[in-house]
Design an enzyme around this catalytic site. Structure first.
Site, short mmCIF file in Angstrom:
data_model
loop_
_atom_site.label_atom_id
_atom_site.label_comp_id
_atom_site.label_asym_id
_atom_site.label_seq_id
_atom_site.Cartn_x
_atom_site.Cartn_y
_atom_site.Cartn_z
N ASP A 19 0.79 -1.28 -0.05
CA ASP A 19 -0.03 -0.04 -0.08
C ASP A 19 0.89 1.31 -0.02
OD1 ASP A 19 -2.40 1.28 -0.08
OD2 ASP A 19 -2.71 1.30 2.11
N ASN A 67 -10.83 -2.48 -5.59
CA ASN A 67 -10.09 -1.17 -6.31
C ASN A 67 -11.03 -0.87 -7.52
OD1 ASN A 67 -6.83 -2.58 -5.19
ND2 ASN A 67 -7.78 -0.84 -4.41
C1 IPE Z 1 -5.15 -2.61 -0.36
O1 IPE Z 1 -5.03 -1.42 -0.26
C2 IPE Z 1 -5.47 -3.29 -1.86
C3 IPE Z 1 -4.01 -3.65 -2.18
C4 IPE Z 1 -3.01 -3.47 -1.68
C5 IPE Z 1 -4.13 -4.12 -3.57
P1 IPE Z 1 -6.18 -0.41 -0.74
O2 IPE Z 1 -5.36 0.97 -0.95
O3 IPE Z 1 -7.01 -0.56 -1.54
O4 IPE Z 1 -6.89 -0.31 0.91
P2 IPE Z 1 -7.86 0.76 1.57
O5 IPE Z 1 -8.60 1.33 0.58
O6 IPE Z 1 -6.96 1.86 1.99
O7 IPE Z 1 -8.35 0.16 2.67
C1 IPE Z 2 -1.54 0.34 -3.58
O1 IPE Z 2 -1.10 1.78 -3.60
C2 IPE Z 2 -1.75 -0.17 -4.81
C3 IPE Z 2 -3.08 -0.69 -5.22
C4 IPE Z 2 -3.91 -0.68 -4.25
C5 IPE Z 2 -3.49 -0.93 -6.13
P1 IPE Z 2 -2.43 2.69 -3.42
O2 IPE Z 2 -2.74 2.80 -4.92
O3 IPE Z 2 -3.39 2.12 -2.67
O4 IPE Z 2 -1.79 3.94 -2.86
P2 IPE Z 2 -2.51 4.95 -1.61
O5 IPE Z 2 -2.69 3.88 -0.49
O6 IPE Z 2 -3.67 5.34 -2.35
O7 IPE Z 2 -1.34 5.65 -1.29
MG MG Z 3 -4.04 2.36 -0.56
#
Ligand code: IPE
Ligand code: IPE
Ligand code: MG
Length: 239
Positions: A19, A67
């Site tokens: 994340d 996502n």
């Molecule tokens: C969790 O991260 C999903 C992945 C790392 C693929 P998210 O960024 O989607 O999670 P939330 O929305 O902060 O809970």
């Molecule tokens: C994790 O990084 C990747 C995926 C969930 C695909 P994020 O895209 O969630 O990045 P933040 O959490 O918004 O910074």
């Molecule tokens: Mg995230």
């Protein structure tokens, strides 16, 4: 091997919620997608570190069922990145003896992504050193729904009795049926939540949340996490 790592106390399976890509990029004045691009390098680093340590299973949360709520441009970029990762890294995975597996629902993924997944899995099927499990279009609740449907169908067909259903029945119907449960769950970028990842499987995993964003998570961070893990006292409900 790093001095603080006890070779007798290594996890067999590490799972990572990768994340913070977007925040990492935005804090540098870059578009979010640059964070995803950079994050692909951290995948390599984590996989290499697990290989060096002899940790046989690494599961990475690459894309959740939830996502899909993101803007179309970001989704297109993420799916393209997945396809290129799978196409470009296959040779390297084969060379390093990495078996590739993918967990998640296929419904919802485009045919070209499914094709890239199938080709990569097929080419890497003989990897005997490490298993890399990518969670793509994965959600733990959806996985449990799928398992319940299969089990209900088996009951309906008279293949199993309700009384014989136990924990192992459920575990055997999850996408992760062929892997041991994760011993260590790492989440980067500070959020103290699970976000629908491996709910059943992490019942007794050690949790480690680091404030580092995924694009800046390197080999040394994985080593440090494993050293930490070695100091934990896992009681599994005992004393
Ligand atoms: C969790 O991260 C999903 C992945 C790392 C693929 P998210 O960024 O989607 O999670 P939330 O929305 O902060 O809970
Ligand atoms: C994790 O990084 C990747 C995926 C969930 C695909 P994020 O895209 O969630 O990045 P933040 O959490 O918004 O910074
Ligand atoms: Mg995230």
């Amino acid at each position: 091997m790093n001095e603080s790592i006890d070779p007798n106390r290594l996890p067999k399976h590490i799972a990572i919620i990768m994340d913070g890509n977007g925040r990492w990029a935005r804090s540098r004045g870059l578009p979010r997608i640059e964070g995803h691009r950079q994050g692909a390098n951290s995948v390599e680093a984590a996989l290499t570190a697990c290989g060096e340590l002899g940790i046989p299973y690494l599961t990475l949360y690459a894309f959740s069922n939830e996502n899909w709520k993101r803007p179309k441009e970001e989704l297109d970029f993420l799916m393209g990145l997945l396809r290129t990762y799978l196409a470009n890294q296959t040779e390297r995975l084969i060379k390093n003896g990495v078996r590739l597996q993918v967990i998640g629902r296929r419904d919802g993924l485009s045919p070209d992504v499914i094709d890239a997944i199938d080709q990569a899995i097929e080419k890497c099927k003989d990897g005997a050193m490490q298993t890399l499990v990518l969670a793509i279009n994965y959600g733990s609740r959806q996985e449990i729904v799928d398992a319940v449907r299969e089990i209900a169908f088996d009951v309906q067909q008279g293949r199993i009795n309700i009384e014989s259903i136990d924990e192992s029945t459920i575990a055997k119907h999850l996408y992760t049926r062929d892997y041991p449960d994760p011993d260590l769950l790492i989440r980067t970028s500070g959020e103290m939540r699970i976000s629908n990842f491996l709910l059943w499987q992490i019942s007794y995993a050690e949790l480690l949340v680091t404030s580092k964003a995924w694009p800046e998570f390197g080999k040394e961070d994985l080593y440090a996490a494993v050293a930490q893990y070695g100091k934990r006292n896992r009681r599994f409900g005992g004393i």
